[in-house]
Write a protein that holds these residues in place. Sequence first.
Motif, short mmCIF file in Angstrom:
data_model
loop_
_atom_site.label_atom_id
_atom_site.label_comp_id
_atom_site.label_asym_id
_atom_site.label_seq_id
_atom_site.Cartn_x
_atom_site.Cartn_y
_atom_site.Cartn_z
N SER A 1 -8.60 -88.85 -1.13
CA SER A 1 -9.20 -87.62 -0.60
C SER A 1 -10.69 -87.88 -0.40
N GLU A 2 -11.42 -86.88 0.05
CA GLU A 2 -12.88 -87.04 0.22
C GLU A 2 -13.64 -86.74 -1.06
N GLU A 3 -12.93 -86.33 -2.09
CA GLU A 3 -13.60 -85.92 -3.33
C GLU A 3 -14.11 -87.14 -4.11
N ILE B 1 -25.02 -86.36 -3.55
CA ILE B 1 -23.68 -86.17 -4.12
C ILE B 1 -23.75 -85.01 -5.11
N GLU B 2 -22.96 -84.01 -4.85
CA GLU B 2 -22.91 -82.83 -5.71
C GLU B 2 -22.61 -83.26 -7.16
N GLY B 3 -23.39 -82.78 -8.09
CA GLY B 3 -23.16 -83.11 -9.50
C GLY B 3 -23.75 -84.46 -9.89
N TYR B 4 -24.33 -85.16 -8.93
CA TYR B 4 -25.01 -86.43 -9.22
C TYR B 4 -26.46 -86.33 -8.77
N GLY B 5 -26.65 -85.89 -7.52
CA GLY B 5 -28.01 -85.74 -7.01
C GLY B 5 -28.27 -86.64 -5.83
N SER B 6 -29.55 -86.85 -5.56
CA SER B 6 -29.93 -87.69 -4.44
C SER B 6 -29.54 -89.13 -4.71
N VAL B 7 -29.12 -89.79 -3.66
CA VAL B 7 -28.64 -91.17 -3.78
C VAL B 7 -29.74 -92.14 -3.36
N LYS B 8 -30.02 -93.11 -4.21
CA LYS B 8 -30.80 -94.27 -3.78
C LYS B 8 -29.78 -95.33 -3.35
N HIS B 9 -29.84 -95.70 -2.09
CA HIS B 9 -28.79 -96.59 -1.56
C HIS B 9 -29.05 -98.05 -1.96
N PHE B 10 -27.96 -98.73 -2.26
CA PHE B 10 -28.00 -100.17 -2.55
C PHE B 10 -28.56 -100.93 -1.36
N ARG C 1 -8.42 -88.26 -11.57
CA ARG C 1 -7.72 -87.05 -11.08
C ARG C 1 -8.70 -85.94 -10.69
N GLY C 2 -9.97 -86.19 -10.93
CA GLY C 2 -10.97 -85.18 -10.55
C GLY C 2 -11.13 -84.06 -11.57
N GLU C 3 -10.74 -84.32 -12.80
CA GLU C 3 -10.80 -83.25 -13.81
C GLU C 3 -12.20 -83.03 -14.38
N LEU C 4 -13.03 -84.05 -14.32
CA LEU C 4 -14.40 -83.92 -14.84
C LEU C 4 -15.22 -83.11 -13.84
N LYS C 5 -16.03 -82.19 -14.34
CA LYS C 5 -16.76 -81.28 -13.43
C LYS C 5 -17.66 -82.06 -12.48
N ASN C 6 -18.42 -83.00 -13.03
CA ASN C 6 -19.33 -83.81 -12.21
C ASN C 6 -18.76 -85.22 -12.07
N PRO C 7 -19.11 -85.92 -11.00
CA PRO C 7 -18.63 -87.30 -10.90
C PRO C 7 -19.09 -88.12 -12.10
N ILE D 1 -24.02 -98.35 -5.26
CA ILE D 1 -23.37 -99.40 -4.48
C ILE D 1 -22.06 -98.91 -3.90
N ASP D 2 -21.44 -97.93 -4.55
CA ASP D 2 -20.18 -97.40 -4.02
C ASP D 2 -19.85 -96.10 -4.73
N VAL D 3 -18.85 -95.43 -4.23
CA VAL D 3 -18.31 -94.25 -4.92
C VAL D 3 -16.80 -94.44 -5.05
N VAL D 4 -16.23 -93.77 -6.06
CA VAL D 4 -14.78 -93.76 -6.21
C VAL D 4 -14.29 -92.39 -5.74
N LYS D 5 -13.39 -92.40 -4.77
CA LYS D 5 -12.82 -91.14 -4.29
C LYS D 5 -11.46 -90.93 -4.93
N LYS D 6 -11.12 -89.68 -5.10
CA LYS D 6 -9.87 -89.32 -5.76
C LYS D 6 -8.68 -89.86 -4.96
N PRO D 7 -7.87 -90.71 -5.57
CA PRO D 7 -6.72 -91.24 -4.82
C PRO D 7 -5.69 -90.13 -4.57
N LEU D 8 -5.05 -90.19 -3.40
CA LEU D 8 -3.94 -89.27 -3.15
C LEU D 8 -2.71 -89.80 -3.87
N GLU D 9 -1.91 -88.89 -4.37
CA GLU D 9 -0.71 -89.28 -5.14
C GLU D 9 0.23 -90.09 -4.25
#
Lengths: 513, 513
Positions: free
Chosen positions: B490-492, B13-22, B137-143, B505-513
């Motif tokens: 969205s996919e972000e 994940i960009e801005g997070y790094g390699s994922v260790k999966h749950f 809203r996706g305003e933070l540079k990294n997740p 365990i999961d990610v939060v994706k940017k909700p569409l308005e």
Amino acid sequence: MKNILGRDIPDYIEGYGSVKHFEGAFSNYGVKEKVGVKVSTVKPGEEKVLNSIDEALDRLELKDGMTISFHHHLRNGDFVLNNVVYAISKRGIKDIKIAASSIFPVHEPLVEHIKNGVVTGIIANYISGPVAEAVSRGELKNPAVMMTHGGRPRAIESGDLHIDVAFIGAPTADTYGNINGVYGDAACGSLGYAVSDAEYADKVVAITDNLVPYPASPIEISQIYVDYVVKVDSIGNPAGIVSGTTKVTKDPVGLKIAKMAAKVIEASGLVKDGMSFQTGAGGTSLAVAVELKEIMKKKDVVGSFAAGGITGYIVDMLEEGLFRSLFDVQCFDLKAVESYRNNPKHQGMSGSMYGNPHNKGAVVNNLDVMILGATEIDTDFNVNVTTGSSGVIMGGSGGHSDTAAGSKLSIVVTNLIKGRLPIIKDRVTTVTTPGESIDVVVTERGIAVNPAREDLIEELKKTNLPVMTIEDLKQLAETMTGKPEEIQTSEEIVAVVEYRDGTVIDVVKKPLE
Amino acid sequence: MKNILGRDIPDYIEGYGSVKHFEGAFSNYGVKEKVGVKVSTVKPGEEKVLNSIDEALDRLELKDGMTISFHHHLRNGDFVLNNVVYAISKRGIKDIKIAASSIFPVHEPLVEHIKNGVVTGIIANYISGPVAEAVSRGELKNPAVMMTHGGRPRAIESGDLHIDVAFIGAPTADTYGNINGVYGDAACGSLGYAVSDAEYADKVVAITDNLVPYPASPIEISQIYVDYVVKVDSIGNPAGIVSGTTKVTKDPVGLKIAKMAAKVIEASGLVKDGMSFQTGAGGTSLAVAVELKEIMKKKDVVGSFAAGGITGYIVDMLEEGLFRSLFDVQCFDLKAVESYRNNPKHQGMSGSMYGNPHNKGAVVNNLDVMILGATEIDTDFNVNVTTGSSGVIMGGSGGHSDTAAGSKLSIVVTNLIKGRLPIIKDRVTTVTTPGESIDVVVTERGIAVNPAREDLIEELKKTNLPVMTIEDLKQLAETMTGKPEEIQTSEEIVAVVEYRDGTVIDVVKKPLE
């Protein structure tokens, strides 16, 4: 190689390793690393209680060459060290290193384990009795390593002293490893010297004779550090743990010295609100506390804290409002245990918080006045509390070097002559504490001030105290005793004396008979 | 890549790094390493008190890209985070990562710092209010990285989360950095969430509005971990710290649910001497405590401990002798603060002791009964307390996942329908806590038991409680509300949800308005 104190120390010592030479009490600060720690995690549902030391040894996979640790809060009543080492010896395990914060006469069975190679190393801050004698005779395979009460947690936290298994005698433990020292038949009060062991050992075993339902209260050492809990019949003999024998001297010479020391403290200008104080548990040192108490009362002074091993005398001062708080690393008597149990102002501290030079500031750093003992002092103010007049080990620094370094005013109180031998010498047999951190020596015949403390010499000149040079004080003693013979030693190093920062300040060589 | 819960998580994940999966709640135990720590040692005579945050920033050599940490014990009254970040922003420093144990509406000024690039990362266990919205809203540079109350100390201790500087809001601090939370205008009680920060950050700054003479008493965080002490006018608004608003619900539906949950607890057979209990501070959860209290009294049961964030209701149970002890990681109201200050049975615990899965056993491991809330639950019993019905972040695990995993019986109490939306879904928007650690869901219309808990299903069959499958419960809700529309995103990726063991365990994706 002579170090800066003129002690003859090799760069490498067989059975110890490369030597970092002592370079001064305050030369080794800066950024230091605490080592990482391996943790065997515990899942929900897993249990920690084991039925015997043997079962613990099975689980621990204890092997030849390992280092195991013990605290000394049960002092001369401790059963834990002897029982664990006995169980190890029965398994044919050899070459064990014992990292005990102190070793007492009760640990005499170690001598046999030393002879038969079960135990090949000892790391301790204080060693007295048969084990000290065996080490002095060169019976231990490797030189003993003598640390200080602050130096030991420093060594553990830095990784210099790696502990494979810590066995923690626990006056009270619950089923998940929460420990306190204030309840149970073997209640000893503060468990300060066991804290670094719990935090840094690969494995930690609580050994208790008072297993209580979860959770214990209070908690001095947390479940998050403890792998196993072993229930045994008894961890110690209360008579040897808190003997109640720490008493003010009745000897008129000791009392005279104490009065003089108190006058030195008063003259120093340190007796004022917020002052802090520590004294050892020797009869003369305690007498200084009694004298100081009167001065504080007369001057209506409220101190900030008293620290150290705590006795009932210091508890009295807290209860009379002469200090706002106590910092207690070990309780010397039952009154101290009771106060530590009940009075929130009587606070515990770990050995690291007490004296480790490599954390962000130990309690000793805030000490104003420290009262110390001595076996020998030399004309550079170096103090020996490690070896006796025959060159045999009979103690060790404990907190001596730590408090001397930290305090604004460190005062050695001692008779000028003991056992017909002068205490002040050209050269101490062993340097425990470097002279640069000793400010004053008070004897019944005269007071010597470290020449570096010109300010204090000036203040004392205004009093009628018998201030003289340390050379004159030595001369005075020698006019009565004659010049003592130097102790003759072989070249065999039986113990390495580490200063609190991990450098080698001196070595103990095997005395010739 | 779908993880074992069927969540779509990339390996990187960009801005997070390699994922260790749950890989399951209990799959990641064994031997774990705690990381080493750099310590800037403090010599005798050196002082720690600084006059301002700016002076601290000068000393700290704070630089672009650093991670700074905060605890959330001052909750929605906290001034410390805002003041420190403001001071940093004035210096033109950018790219700061904020590791705060939680973020509240009071931290709204962070939104501006996020927009202008002063703050580019947030690591927290709970985020609510404007910052949560900005992150969504996706305003933070990294997740944002969402941890748990036990996962955060795990991350800090393992080195996964390296803190350059910890700023610790201190209701009381002495001049050498000893800290407690029980005295001062901003008294908040336990400082449990700040402990790992103090132990592991490169530098630690205590920020206090109640600077007391040395030594503080009691001491919750020791001087040995603190580099500097900064005196400020105020660290927080007491009205926002302990609001006294944690109250039992008056809503008849909530009360009905609580009664049903209490009956489930009774039927489980866990109400017996030695039992342990925790509940959140929500109105329905607290109502369960009130119900349980009556059952315990009726059965004359004395529990071992209650834990968690502590409220006056739990204090009452301690004082009435229904528990032998409390473990308190944060005080939710003034009654809890007072009890924590005065009652030795009301014991503090660090975040690590509370819930870290990678120490030698956290307190949650010994929990019998845990009462939890939920925003959504799915038919696999996965629970969402991270995002709301619109997909916007409105909370986070806090101790949800930790206590669910540790407890023998974890019960989610919730209305079946909230805001005209059913709580039970095919698939939660975000998995906060995996279904394998949720045992029962209690709603006003029915109770669903995790099929893995056959034992419990058997016991509940003996009662007249409305037990049904979770699918039936979902159906029941949907007959009233209709099937809700899925949230479109969205996919972000705007936030990464870490399970307590550091896996994703999961990610939060940017909700569409």
